[in-house]
Design a protein around this motif. Structure first.
Motif, PDB file in Angstrom:
ATOM      1  N   VAL A 185       0.855  -1.191   0.000  1.00 48.55           N
ATOM      2  CA  VAL A 185       0.000   0.000   0.000  1.00 48.55           C
ATOM      3  C   VAL A 185       0.890   1.239   0.000  1.00 48.55           C
ATOM      4  O   VAL A 185       1.768   1.380   0.855  1.00 48.55           O
ATOM      5  CB  VAL A 185      -0.928   0.019   1.230  1.00 48.55           C
ATOM      6  CG1 VAL A 185      -1.887   1.208   1.153  1.00 48.55           C
ATOM      7  CG2 VAL A 185      -1.717  -1.281   1.330  1.00 48.55           C
ATOM      8  N   LEU A 186       0.657   2.106  -0.985  1.00 52.72           N
ATOM      9  CA  LEU A 186       1.432   3.352  -1.074  1.00 52.72           C
ATOM     10  C   LEU A 186       0.625   4.509  -0.487  1.00 52.72           C
ATOM     11  O   LEU A 186      -0.608   4.476  -0.477  1.00 52.72           O
ATOM     12  CB  LEU A 186       1.786   3.673  -2.525  1.00 52.72           C
ATOM     13  CG  LEU A 186       2.744   2.726  -3.252  1.00 52.72           C
ATOM     14  CD1 LEU A 186       2.976   3.231  -4.673  1.00 52.72           C
ATOM     15  CD2 LEU A 186       4.069   2.601  -2.518  1.00 52.72           C
ATOM     16  N   SER A 187       1.332   5.543  -0.054  1.00 53.02           N
ATOM     17  CA  SER A 187       0.642   6.727   0.471  1.00 53.02           C
ATOM     18  C   SER A 187       0.435   7.734  -0.658  1.00 53.02           C
ATOM     19  O   SER A 187       0.843   7.519  -1.786  1.00 53.02           O
ATOM     20  CB  SER A 187       1.495   7.359   1.562  1.00 53.02           C
ATOM     21  OG  SER A 187       2.650   7.924   0.972  1.00 53.02           O
ATOM     22  N   HIS A 188      -0.201   8.868  -0.303  1.00 55.29           N
ATOM     23  CA  HIS A 188      -0.326   9.960  -1.266  1.00 55.29           C
ATOM     24  C   HIS A 188       1.046  10.473  -1.663  1.00 55.29           C
ATOM     25  O   HIS A 188       2.034  10.202  -0.993  1.00 55.29           O
ATOM     26  CB  HIS A 188      -1.127  11.107  -0.635  1.00 55.29           C
ATOM     27  CG  HIS A 188      -2.592  10.834  -0.608  1.00 55.29           C
ATOM     28  ND1 HIS A 188      -3.375  10.954  -1.734  1.00 55.29           N
ATOM     29  CD2 HIS A 188      -3.418  10.432   0.389  1.00 55.29           C
ATOM     30  CE1 HIS A 188      -4.619  10.649  -1.428  1.00 55.29           C
ATOM     31  NE2 HIS A 188      -4.683  10.311  -0.141  1.00 55.29           N
ATOM     32  N   ARG A 189       1.081  11.271  -2.727  1.00 55.13           N
ATOM     33  CA  ARG A 189       2.341  11.812  -3.210  1.00 55.13           C
ATOM     34  C   ARG A 189       2.968  12.760  -2.193  1.00 55.13           C
ATOM     35  O   ARG A 189       2.239  13.575  -1.614  1.00 55.13           O
ATOM     36  CB  ARG A 189       2.087  12.540  -4.527  1.00 55.13           C
ATOM     37  CG  ARG A 189       3.338  12.697  -5.349  1.00 55.13           C
ATOM     38  CD  ARG A 189       3.045  13.338  -6.661  1.00 55.13           C
ATOM     39  NE  ARG A 189       2.432  14.638  -6.483  1.00 55.13           N
ATOM     40  CZ  ARG A 189       1.524  15.144  -7.299  1.00 55.13           C
ATOM     41  NH1 ARG A 189       1.104  14.466  -8.330  1.00 55.13           N
ATOM     42  NH2 ARG A 189       1.026  16.339  -7.094  1.00 55.13           N
ATOM     43  N   PRO A 190       4.251  12.714  -1.994  1.00 56.37           N
ATOM     44  CA  PRO A 190       5.204  11.749  -2.561  1.00 56.37           C
ATOM     45  C   PRO A 190       5.003  10.358  -1.945  1.00 56.37           C
ATOM     46  O   PRO A 190       4.946  10.245  -0.726  1.00 56.37           O
ATOM     47  CB  PRO A 190       6.565  12.321  -2.191  1.00 56.37           C
ATOM     48  CG  PRO A 190       6.313  13.196  -1.008  1.00 56.37           C
ATOM     49  CD  PRO A 190       4.927  13.710  -1.122  1.00 56.37           C
ATOM     50  N   ALA A 191       4.915   9.360  -2.801  1.00 53.66           N
ATOM     51  CA  ALA A 191       4.532   8.028  -2.341  1.00 53.66           C
ATOM     52  C   ALA A 191       5.586   7.405  -1.437  1.00 53.66           C
ATOM     53  O   ALA A 191       6.749   7.303  -1.810  1.00 53.66           O
ATOM     54  CB  ALA A 191       4.265   7.146  -3.549  1.00 53.66           C
ATOM     55  N   LYS A 192       5.134   7.043  -0.255  1.00 49.44           N
ATOM     56  CA  LYS A 192       5.969   6.257   0.657  1.00 49.44           C
ATOM     57  C   LYS A 192       5.329   4.891   0.776  1.00 49.44           C
ATOM     58  O   LYS A 192       4.122   4.746   0.547  1.00 49.44           O
ATOM     59  CB  LYS A 192       6.006   6.910   2.034  1.00 49.44           C
ATOM     60  CG  LYS A 192       6.819   8.155   2.088  1.00 49.44           C
ATOM     61  CD  LYS A 192       6.983   8.546   3.558  1.00 49.44           C
ATOM     62  CE  LYS A 192       7.921   9.641   3.659  1.00 49.44           C
ATOM     63  NZ  LYS A 192       7.873  10.840   4.102  1.00 49.44           N
ATOM     64  N   LEU A 193       6.147   3.932   1.183  1.00 58.16           N
ATOM     65  CA  LEU A 193       5.597   2.612   1.383  1.00 58.16           C
ATOM     66  C   LEU A 193       4.881   2.575   2.730  1.00 58.16           C
ATOM     67  O   LEU A 193       5.512   2.704   3.773  1.00 58.16           O
ATOM     68  CB  LEU A 193       6.738   1.597   1.346  1.00 58.16           C
ATOM     69  CG  LEU A 193       6.347   0.216   0.916  1.00 58.16           C
ATOM     70  CD1 LEU A 193       7.471  -0.402   0.133  1.00 58.16           C
ATOM     71  CD2 LEU A 193       6.009  -0.616   2.122  1.00 58.16           C
ATOM     72  N   LYS A 194       3.559   2.482   2.685  1.00 58.29           N
ATOM     73  CA  LYS A 194       2.796   2.567   3.920  1.00 58.29           C
ATOM     74  C   LYS A 194       2.816   1.242   4.664  1.00 58.29           C
ATOM     75  O   LYS A 194       3.057   1.196   5.856  1.00 58.29           O
ATOM     76  CB  LYS A 194       1.358   2.940   3.580  1.00 58.29           C
ATOM     77  CG  LYS A 194       0.801   3.962   4.513  1.00 58.29           C
ATOM     78  CD  LYS A 194      -0.506   4.495   3.985  1.00 58.29           C
ATOM     79  CE  LYS A 194      -0.952   5.666   4.824  1.00 58.29           C
ATOM     80  NZ  LYS A 194      -2.184   6.241   4.317  1.00 58.29           N
ATOM     81  N   LYS A 195       2.538   0.196   3.941  1.00 60.10           N
ATOM     82  CA  LYS A 195       2.500  -1.103   4.585  1.00 60.10           C
ATOM     83  C   LYS A 195       2.554  -2.207   3.543  1.00 60.10           C
ATOM     84  O   LYS A 195       2.083  -2.034   2.427  1.00 60.10           O
ATOM     85  CB  LYS A 195       1.203  -1.235   5.393  1.00 60.10           C
ATOM     86  CG  LYS A 195       1.295  -2.306   6.460  1.00 60.10           C
ATOM     87  CD  LYS A 195       0.185  -2.159   7.492  1.00 60.10           C
ATOM     88  CE  LYS A 195       0.436  -3.124   8.629  1.00 60.10           C
ATOM     89  NZ  LYS A 195      -0.667  -3.159   9.584  1.00 60.10           N
ATOM     90  N   ILE A 196       3.134  -3.344   3.931  1.00 61.98           N
ATOM     91  CA  ILE A 196       3.076  -4.524   3.084  1.00 61.98           C
ATOM     92  C   ILE A 196       2.247  -5.565   3.829  1.00 61.98           C
ATOM     93  O   ILE A 196       2.555  -5.914   4.968  1.00 61.98           O
ATOM     94  CB  ILE A 196       4.481  -5.086   2.791  1.00 61.98           C
ATOM     95  CG1 ILE A 196       5.327  -4.027   2.065  1.00 61.98           C
ATOM     96  CG2 ILE A 196       4.377  -6.351   1.939  1.00 61.98           C
ATOM     97  CD1 ILE A 196       6.717  -4.496   1.684  1.00 61.98           C
ATOM     98  N   ILE A 197       1.180  -5.996   3.182  1.00 54.19           N
ATOM     99  CA  ILE A 197       0.274  -6.929   3.844  1.00 54.19           C
ATOM    100  C   ILE A 197       0.371  -8.294   3.173  1.00 54.19           C
ATOM    101  O   ILE A 197       0.141  -8.410   1.961  1.00 54.19           O
ATOM    102  CB  ILE A 197      -1.173  -6.414   3.765  1.00 54.19           C
ATOM    103  CG1 ILE A 197      -1.256  -5.075   4.504  1.00 54.19           C
ATOM    104  CG2 ILE A 197      -2.156  -7.414   4.358  1.00 54.19           C
ATOM    105  CD1 ILE A 197      -2.425  -4.246   4.086  1.00 54.19           C
ATOM    106  N   ALA A 198       0.720  -9.304   3.937  1.00 54.15           N
ATOM    107  CA  ALA A 198       0.778 -10.657   3.372  1.00 54.15           C
ATOM    108  C   ALA A 198      -0.617 -11.256   3.383  1.00 54.15           C
ATOM    109  O   ALA A 198      -1.302 -11.240   4.401  1.00 54.15           O
ATOM    110  CB  ALA A 198       1.736 -11.509   4.185  1.00 54.15           C
TER     111      ALA A 198
END
Lengths: 243, 260
Positions: A199-212
């Motif tokens: 899941v990316l955030s709004h611009r500037p895109a950061k990596l918000k979370k990786i969900i398995a």
């Protein structure tokens, strides 16, 4: 083995209005045979990320490591209407001047497996949207890439076709054991198809979370959609996107 | 054929042709009658029967072949050189965006300029005869060909290019596997337009300086007030350009059938 690895990738565009940060410190990897979905608000730089991975753009800083060839599939099939289905599928091998009979044999197997063998002498405009998208995938797989980039590949299809085609394409990808990065704005599609969702955030895109997506007890995207856990994942991702 | 759709389609096509013939015959008949009854001045307006008579005479003496042959040669040369060179230049502009940007204002001015104004200059520079007239014909079709072919080339979806690039296609491969084949229909349209353009160039060139050609016949006819000759020239011109256009149409149909 990691097929794709991104390490601290940043991208800044310079325009008349000044510097525009699009990607901020993105790191993730994709293992062999894994499907990873990328979701994010529109304009969050998903396409930029794909362009960087496919080397059409260079990152401002950070590193992209790709082990093997990249196959790219788009929202539109981009089949050429002056070529037959067969010649469309072989265009990648034709461009690479690759006459490997094993690869041609594999293409034939794929076509046979997905019931497209009867249509190889047809022209794309004679086929339905779903068939065309399956053919576009086989065209991408023909050159035997080790990683597939799927850029909203189903969003031009109607709902029913979309569910069916994504199911088929899931099976093709898993059969071929090719690593895949699926960019989509459809949360349901991401959960149904992927092993992990980024899941990316709004611009500037950061990596918000990786969900398995690892505890849904289902084998196909269609079954996953029906599983009770599906809506839990949906709520989590929905929440993250709307924060 | 028991397909009602095809039957209907054929019926409509036949109807259209019959109506077209009726219109043509009616206009000719009206012209002839108006001329015979002196509703219009036959000296100024001529009439179909005299035009045909004159044409038969020209065919009998084989005079017409000389004029037609030269004009046709000039037109074909103008058409093929104008189209081929124009498309080649369009390819260069597509290939190199800097050249395209630099040449843009020149092309715009060149396109807006009435090329017939250049005809006398070109003939003085290049010389009279087939050479000069062909150059005039080329000058009329060339710039329009460059501009429209370039615009068509640029209309190709960027994502299609990206698709080929994802297979590591070279620029040459993108050109030959996408840009050109995607634009065959447009190139045929350019050829159709250039048929008319080349004839304009040839006739204008022949008006200015020539001793043979359909343009010469028309010019000579008007100078000696022989309206039958002028009209015959126009009539022959109409038939020949129609035939050329239809030949291109036939080629187009053949290509389309091969693709479908």
């Amino acid at each position: 083995m990691k097929t794709l690895e991104l390490i601290n990738v940043k991208k800044t565009f310079y325009t008349e209005l000044g510097a525009l940060d699009v990607l901020d410190d993105i790191s993730f990897d994709i293992k062999e045979g894994e499907i990873v979905a990328l979701v994010g608000p529109s304009g969050s730089g998903k396409s930029t990320l794909l362009n960087i991975i496919s080397q059409l753009l260079t990152p401002t800083s950070g590193k992209v490591i790709v082990n093997g060839d990249i196959g790219y599939m788009f929202q539109h099939d981009h089949l050429f209407n002056w070529r037959t289905v067969w010649k469309n599928i072989l265009i990648g091998l034709e461009i690479k001047k690759d006459h490997d009979p094993k690869k041609i044999e594999r293409v034939k197997e794929l076509l046979a497996k997905y019931g497209l063998m009867d249509f190889i002498n047809n022209y794309p405009q004679e086929l339905s949207g779903g068939m065309r998208q399956r053919i576009a995938l086989i065209r991408t797989l023909a050159t035997n890439p080790s990683i597939l980039l799927l850029d909203e590949p189903f969003s031009a299809l109607d709902y029913q076709t979309r569910i069916n085609v994504s199911n088929d394409i899931y099976h093709i990808i898993k059969d071929q054991n090719v690593s895949t990065l699926l960019v989509t704005h459809d949360i349901g599609e991401a959960i149904a198809m992927a092993d992990r969702v980024i899941v990316l955030s709004h611009r500037p895109a950061k990596l918000k979370k990786i969900i398995a997506i690892n505890d849904i007890n289902a084998k196909t995207p269609l079954e996953k959609r029906k599983a009770p856990k599906f809506s839990e994942y949906f709520d989590v991702i929905w929440g993250l996107l709307n924060e | 054929m028991n397909n009602p759709f095809l039957r209907q389609k054929r019926k409509l096509a036949l109807k259209v042709i019959i109506l077209q013939i009726i219109i043509l015959v009616a206009i000719m008949a009206l012209w002839e009658i108006a001329s015979n009854n002196q509703w219009i001045d036959a000296f100024l307006f001529s009439k179909p029967s005299s035009i045909i008579k004159l044409l038969i005479n020209y065919i009998k003496t084989k005079e017409i072949y000389k004029h037609l042959g030269i004009s046709l040669l000039e037109t074909m040369l103008g058409l093929s050189i104008g189209t081929i060179v124009g498309i080649l230049i369009a390819i260069i502009l597509w290939w190199n965006k800097t050249i395209a940007k630099v040449l843009d204002p020149f092309l715009v001015v060149g396109n807006a300029l009435p090329k017939t104004a250049l005809a006398p200059i070109l003939i003085i520079w290049v010389g009279t005869g087939i050479k000069g007239i062909t150059v005039v014909a080329i000058s009329i079709s060339l710039i329009l060909t460059i501009i429209s072919a370039y615009n068509y080339f640029m209309l190709i979806d960027d994502e299609k290019i990206k698709m080929l690039q994802s297979f590591k296609a070279t620029k040459w491969q993108i050109l030959t596997k996408l840009i050109i084949p995607a634009n065959i229909g447009n190139i045929i349209n350019i050829i159709k337009i250039n048929i008319g353009m080349s004839w304009v160039g040839v006739i204008v060139g022949e008006f200015i300086v020539s001793r043979y050609g359909i343009g010469y016949l028309i010019m000579y006819g008007s100078q000696v007030f022989n309206m039958d000759l002028v009209m015959m020239g126009v009539f022959v011109l109409a038939i020949i350009s129609f035939i050329m256009y239809e030949v291109v149409n036939l080629i187009e149909k053949k290509i389309k059938r091969k693709r479908n």
